[in-house]
Motif scaffolding. Sequence first.
Motif, PDB file in Angstrom:
ATOM      1  N   SER A 199       0.841  -1.199   0.000  1.00  0.00           N
ATOM      2  CA  SER A 199       0.000   0.000   0.000  1.00  0.00           C
ATOM      3  C   SER A 199       0.872   1.245   0.000  1.00  0.00           C
ATOM      4  O   SER A 199       1.826   1.355   0.777  1.00  0.00           O
ATOM      5  N   ILE A 216      -5.628  -0.679  -2.304  1.00  0.00           N
ATOM      6  CA  ILE A 216      -6.485  -1.695  -1.707  1.00  0.00           C
ATOM      7  C   ILE A 216      -6.534  -2.952  -2.565  1.00  0.00           C
ATOM      8  O   ILE A 216      -6.264  -2.939  -3.757  1.00  0.00           O
ATOM      9  N   GLN A 218      -9.088  -6.210  -3.497  1.00  0.00           N
ATOM     10  CA  GLN A 218     -10.489  -6.604  -3.428  1.00  0.00           C
ATOM     11  C   GLN A 218     -10.734  -7.764  -4.369  1.00  0.00           C
ATOM     12  O   GLN A 218      -9.937  -8.035  -5.266  1.00  0.00           O
TER      13      GLN A 218
END
Length: 580
Positions: A199, A216, A218
């Motif tokens: 990140s 992020i 996902q």
Amino acid sequence: MRSPNLFQIVSQSLSLTGLTFTLVLSFPVWSQEADHRFSDLPHLPQQLALTPTDINKIASDITVRIEGPKGGSGVIIEKQENTYYILTNWHVVSQVGDYEIVTPDGQRHSVYYSLIRQIPGLDLAVVPFKTRSRYPLAKLTNSDSVDEGSVVYVAGWPRSASTLGHRLFLSTKGTVEYRQKPRQGYTLVYNNLVRSGMSGGPVLNEVGDVIGINGIVQLGVNPDQIVSAGIEINQFLAWRQATTLPIVPERLAAQSSSSPPQMTSNLPPATPANRSIVTGNQTYALATSLEESSGEILSIEIVPPYAITGNSNGSISVWNLATGGLRKTWKGHDSSINAIAVSPNGQILATASDDGSIKLWDLTTAINTDTLPLLHTLKEHSNAVLSVEFSPDGRKLASGSWDNMIMIWDTQTGELLNTLIGHSQMVSAIAISPDGTILASGSKDNTIKIWNLETGELIHTLTGHTLPILSLAISPDGKVLASGSADSTIALWDLQTAQPIRRMSGHTDGVWSVVISADNRTLVSGSWDRTVKLWDLQTGELKGNLTGHSSYVNTVDISPDGQTIVSGGWDGQVKIWQKP
């Protein structure tokens, strides 16, 4: 120019789930001459894609590790004088604490937390650090140039280490899948392999230019496929055009207390600290230290015979000053309680939290029973609330927040009465005059603003501190405003004329809390240098130095009779200091 033969890397191209990535064990010997990105590569046409090895070299030169309470990766984006600026995710540095930037040459650079700039509405932050070393800067380019199907590379420093114990640098190749509706700025979705710790790392195009910041992970449309999302660099560039970034003062970079930073001309020179003070000269002695599993102590207020604390785990604790014991603890918020305030009649407790809310509690019932009835929850701020203060009649409450706003509330109804807009950065401190006419606010924008509490009119803006304002207090006679700053000094101002009185130097780190005794004679300050100091309000002389905390001191208070001082800090302790 950097010598390529001095930068030693061991790399291996592997294939995993159809993605190409490179693992690098970094043992760099860095030439300090380079200040341009990929200066040892030939100049290539913009349309000519580089090889994964070339991209990896560029990415490894501009990507740093960020280590601290959270940590992750970041990108070197800018330099002013000897201050470099790292662009990363806000969630990488959102927890207050000690952070270090580890540059590609392996050097560690301390971060002064108060100088970190959160970018409103985006999961981005700019982290400055100071060094005389020279590092290449990322080339930022228009992120609109990438479309669905465009090849992109994501780089960073994953948390998992190799079997040899070396920290691994990882850059992976993938493609842009689609653009999504913005969520905290995240729009760019790609299928690159990304791991925890990456990140804040760069997203690069095929010629090595940074077009986004990775953030992020996902699930994609296929539940067996993990995709990642980044914030496009154009959003950062739009913010940067209207923003001035702070220069790290030499004193903070060197972590030296030999000389205070210079302030602008509207504050007088600092009153030198009395370095000869010894324990025998102090007027207070440590009576007891209290500790309970309540996390860090972030705010404290004396309500005789108790001290009430707001804690980093969201709890509220009541301590008995006479017996030195914990009386009660309640869960107040799901997130950290940054500030508390007690109404002048002692009946209402206000708590301000990282969750963006303020809660008003029935303190009278809480003291006499085992329950803490909730009166109101105030939820108009869009970000963490850092400061709260009651008006002298207890009918109004003022709050300051990360959203740069000050809000005025009716404590009986919970109604929002007014919103004061004027600061360009978070509002970290608030004080209200004893007659209830004046509100003072301190901000990360380095200014103090004086407002008419009734009308919301801005009356004065005070400048002079070189770093953010962390704490404020107004003397009980209403004549003096005291400000504590990240520049490690305390300034005194004439509240009526808005003119500076004096500046006091003695702390060697940010001054996070200031209070003034009921007799208008003593100012008590708490600092991240782990000390509590006592000052003569009339002369600015340092009268006492209380040591004992093993970590940052966040908060202090003094009892109405002046006999007791309490302090709380990151060591999770409440210390009670008494006059002998």
